[in-house]
Design an enzyme around this catalytic site. Structure first.
Site, PDB file in Angstrom:
ATOM      1  N   ASP A 248      77.170  61.879 102.863  1.00 22.74           N
ATOM      2  CA  ASP A 248      76.091  61.467 102.294  1.00 22.74           C
ATOM      3  C   ASP A 248      76.189  60.047 101.295  1.00 22.74           C
ATOM      4  OD1 ASP A 248      75.447  63.904 103.170  1.00 22.74           O
ATOM      5  OD2 ASP A 248      74.972  64.428 100.987  1.00 22.74           O
TER       6      ASP A 248
ATOM      7  N   GLU B 211      67.937  69.727 101.246  1.00 18.64           N
ATOM      8  CA  GLU B 211      69.056  69.025 100.394  1.00 18.64           C
ATOM      9  C   GLU B 211      68.712  67.448 100.337  1.00 18.64           C
ATOM     10  OE1 GLU B 211      72.985  70.995 102.481  1.00 18.64           O
ATOM     11  OE2 GLU B 211      72.117  69.250 103.745  1.00 18.64           O
TER      12      GLU B 211
HETATM   13  C1  FRU Z   1      73.981  67.117 102.821  1.00 21.65           C
HETATM   14  C2  FRU Z   1      75.156  67.825 101.911  1.00 21.65           C
HETATM   15  C3  FRU Z   1      74.535  68.080 100.282  1.00 21.65           C
HETATM   16  C4  FRU Z   1      75.786  68.224  99.594  1.00 21.65           C
HETATM   17  C5  FRU Z   1      76.799  67.420 100.364  1.00 21.65           C
HETATM   18  C6  FRU Z   1      78.207  68.018 100.447  1.00 21.65           C
HETATM   19  O1  FRU Z   1      74.733  66.547 103.993  1.00 21.65           O
HETATM   20  O2  FRU Z   1      75.248  69.007 102.373  1.00 21.65           O
HETATM   21  O3  FRU Z   1      73.535  69.056 100.453  1.00 21.65           O
HETATM   22  O4  FRU Z   1      75.776  67.731  98.348  1.00 21.65           O
HETATM   23  O5  FRU Z   1      76.569  67.171 101.776  1.00 21.65           O
HETATM   24  O6  FRU Z   1      79.148  67.254 100.966  1.00 21.65           O
END
Ligand code: FRU
Length: 478
Positions: free
Chosen positions: A22, A201
Site C-alpha cells: 500500500d 481496509e
Molecule cells: C492492505 C493491508 C492493510 C495493512 C497492510 C499491511 O493491503 O492489508 O490493511 O495495513 O496491507 O501491509
C-alpha cells in the site's frame, strides 16, 4: 534488461529492490509530494512492514529516499496517513509532519494473547527525512476488534478538529481529536451497505466542491470481494456532518474494476485537488508475480472528482495532467473502419510505453489487441450488448505463477454518450484504461516475454475508430 530488473515499469513508482504494497502517509509539503509505502526492505515477499519513502515535485518523477518508519517494540508499521500540523496542535512544532499509522504486533497475534493492532503516531521536523515516535504510543488502543487499522486523518475545518477514518473489520469507524494524541469515537458506517465479501481496509474520507455543494466520498478497499475477484476499492458518495457519514446510495460502486488497483488513498494538504495513487497489485497473487528482485508498484497518480448521471453519483479518475510533461505525440491516424488495423503497419513503430487515445461508437463492439512478436497479447475492448468494457489477459505471457491470475475481467459502462472516449496508459507490464473521461476505470498488470510492440484495432460491422493518437511516454528513471 537483467533478470533482476525484469518487468520494471518505466513511469510508475516501484522500489529499487524488495517488496512494496500500500501507498502510505501521502502528504504535500513545501513543494514536495511525499509517498510512503508498505515495504519489506529485506525480501521481495510481504514480511515485517516498514514505511519506505519516495518524493516527487511533480507526481511523475519519484526519488526513493531512506526508510521513513522502522518496526519497534510495539510492532511493525502497517498502513496509515500523514498530515501537516500547521497550528502545532500536537506540540511537536508548527508545521511538523505527523504520521498516524497502525502498529501490528506479531508476537501478540501469534500467541493470541490479546489484540494486535492499534494506532500510533510519529513526527518529523526535517521534511520527512527522520521520524520520532511519540512516547505516548499507542494513541488509540484496541477496543476489542481483530481488524483495527489503516488510519486516514484529515483536518475538518467546520468543526475545527482532526477526523480519523479507520477500518474496523467490515465497517469504518470515525474518531475525532483536538491534538492527534487523544481520540474519541464518533460513529460507525458500513453495516448493510456496500460490498462485504472481505475485510474492509485503507479507507479515505474526502470532500469535493461540486458546483458550490460540498460532496463527500468515502473510499474503502476490500479484500477479497472485488468485482473481478480478490482486492478492489469501493466507494460511497454522501454527506459528512463532522460526526456521521450518510451515503446518497447504498450499493457498492468501484473506483477501478481492474484487478490491480488496491489500497489507494489521496494526498493530504492539497487544497484544491484530490490526488490518488493505488497499489497496482492484488492480494490474490501479489507475493508471486514474476518480477525481479523488486515486487509491487504504484498506479499513476490520478485526479479524483465527483459527478452525477441520471440521479446517481459517481467518482471519476483522470491521469494527472503532469504526465503530459513526459508524453510526446508520435502517431495520429485518420478514422479506421476496417475489421483489423495494425498500428505498426499503417503508422510505424509502437513504443514500449505509451498512451493510446481513441473514440469508438457505443452501439458496436470493439477490441484493441496489444501484442508482441512472441504472439502474446492483452485484449481490451467493449461489448455493446452487455454494455461492458473488458480486459482479457489470458494470453498475455507468463500467467502460470498463480492459477487465479489469467482472467477476462469486465466493467460496466457508466457513460451515456453515443461515442466512447478511451485513454489507455501502457507501461511494460501494466495498463490503465480510462473510459468516458474516467467514469469507468480498469487497471491490470501482465508479464509478457517481450514488450508488446503492436496495437491491433479490431472493429468491423460498422464500428469506426476515430481521433486515434499514440503518444510515447518517457521513462522517469535516470
Ligand atoms: C492492505 C493491508 C492493510 C495493512 C497492510 C499491511 O493491503 O492489508 O490493511 O495495513 O496491507 O501491509
Amino acid at each position: 534488461e537483467t533478470a533482476l530488473e525484469q518487468h520494471r515499469l518505466n513511469y510508475h513508482f516501484s522500489p529499487k529492490t524488495s517488496w512494496m504494497n500500500d501507498p502510505n502517509g501521502m502528504v504535500y509539503h513545501n513543494g514536495t509530494y511525499h509517498l510512503f509505502f508498505q515495504h519489506n526492505p529485506d525480501s521481495n515477499v510481504w514480511g515485517p512492514m516498514h514505511w519506505g519513502h519516495a518524493t516527487s515535485t511533480d507526481l511523475v518523477h519519484w526519488e526513493e529516499q531512506s526508510i521513513g518508519l522502522y518496526p519497534d517494540s510495539l510492532g511493525t508499521i502497517f498502513s496509515g496517513s500523514a498530515v501537516v500540523d500547521k497550528d502545532n496542535t500536537a506540540g511537536f512544532g508548527e508545521n511538523a509532519l505527523v504520521a498516524i499509522f497502525t502498529h501490528h504486533n506479531h508476537a501478540i497475534e501469534d500467541a493470541r494473547t490479546g489484540l494486535h493492532q492499534y494506532q500510533s503516531i510519529a513526527y518529523s521536523t526535517d521534511e520527512g527525512t527522520t521520524w520520532t515516535k511519540y512516547e505516548g504510543n499507542p494513541v488509540l488502543p484496541n477496543p476489542g476488534i481483530w481488524d483495527f487499522r489503516d488510519p486516514k486523518v484529515m483536518w475538518h475545518e467546520a468543526t475545527g478538529r482532526w477526523i480519523m477514518t479507520l477500518a474496523t473489520k467490515q465497517t469504518v469507524t470515525f474518531y475525532s481529536s483536538p491534538n492527534l494524541k487523544v481520540w474519541t469515537q464518533l460513529s460507525e458506517f458500513g453495516d448493510g451497505v456496500g460490498a462485504h465479501g472481505g475485510v474492509w481496509e485503507c479507507p479515505d474520507l474526502i470532500s469535493f466542491d461540486h458546483d458550490g455543494k460540498e460532496v463527500w466520498v468515502l473510499l474503502v478497499s476490500i479484500n477479497p470481494g472485488g468485482p473481478n475477484g480478490g482486492s478492489a476499492t469501493q466507494y460511497f458518495v454522501g454527506d459528512f456532518d463532522g460526526t456521521t457519514f450518510t451515503p446518497y446510495e447504498t450499493e457498492a460502486k468501484w473506483l477501478d474494476y481492474g484487478r490491480d488497483n488496491y489500497a489507494g488513498v489521496t494526498w493530504s494538504n492539497i487544497d484544491d485537488r484530490r490526488v490518488f495513487i493505488g497499489w497496482m497489485n492484488n492480494w490474490d497473487y501479489a507475493n508471486v508475480v514474476p518480477t525481479g528482485n523488486w515486487r509491487g508498484a504504484a498506479t499513476i497518480a490520478r485526479d479524483l472528482d465527483v459527478t452525477s448521471i441520471n440521479g446517481k453519483w459517481y467518482v471519476t479518475s483522470k491521469p494527472v495532467p503532469e504526465l503530459e510533461n513526459i508524453t510526446e505525440l508520435i502517431h495520429e491516424l485518420q478514422e479506421q473502419t476496417a475489421d483489423e488495423t495494425s498500428i505498426k503497419r499503417v503508422a510505424g513503430e509502437v513504443p514500449s510505453t505509451y498512451r493510446l487515445d481513441f473514440m469508438a461508437k457505443a452501439d458496436k463492439d470493439f477490441t484493441v489487441k496489444l501484442r508482441n512478436d512472441a504472439n502474446e497479447w492483452v485484449d481490451i475492448g467493449y461489448d455493446a450488448v452487455a454494455k461492458q468494457f473488458f480486459i482479457d489477459r489470458r494470453q498475455s505471457g507468463n500467467t502460470s505463477f498463480k492459477d487465479n491470475f489469467a482472467s477476462r475481467d469486465v466493467a460496466p459502462r457508466i457513460g451515456t454518450d453515443g461515442s466512447i472516449r478511451m485513454s489507455v496508459f501502457v507501461d511494460v507490464a501494466s495498463l490503465e484504461l480510462f473510459a468516458d473521461d474516467g467514469l469507468t476505470v480498469m487497471t491490470e498488470v501482465f508479464f509478457p516475454t517481450t514488450v508488446y510492440n503492436d496495437i491491433i484495432l479490431q472493429g468491423g460491422d460498422g464500428q469506426a475508430f476515430g481521433d486515434i493518437k499514440i503518444s510515447r511516454i518517457a521513462s522517469i528513471w535516470k
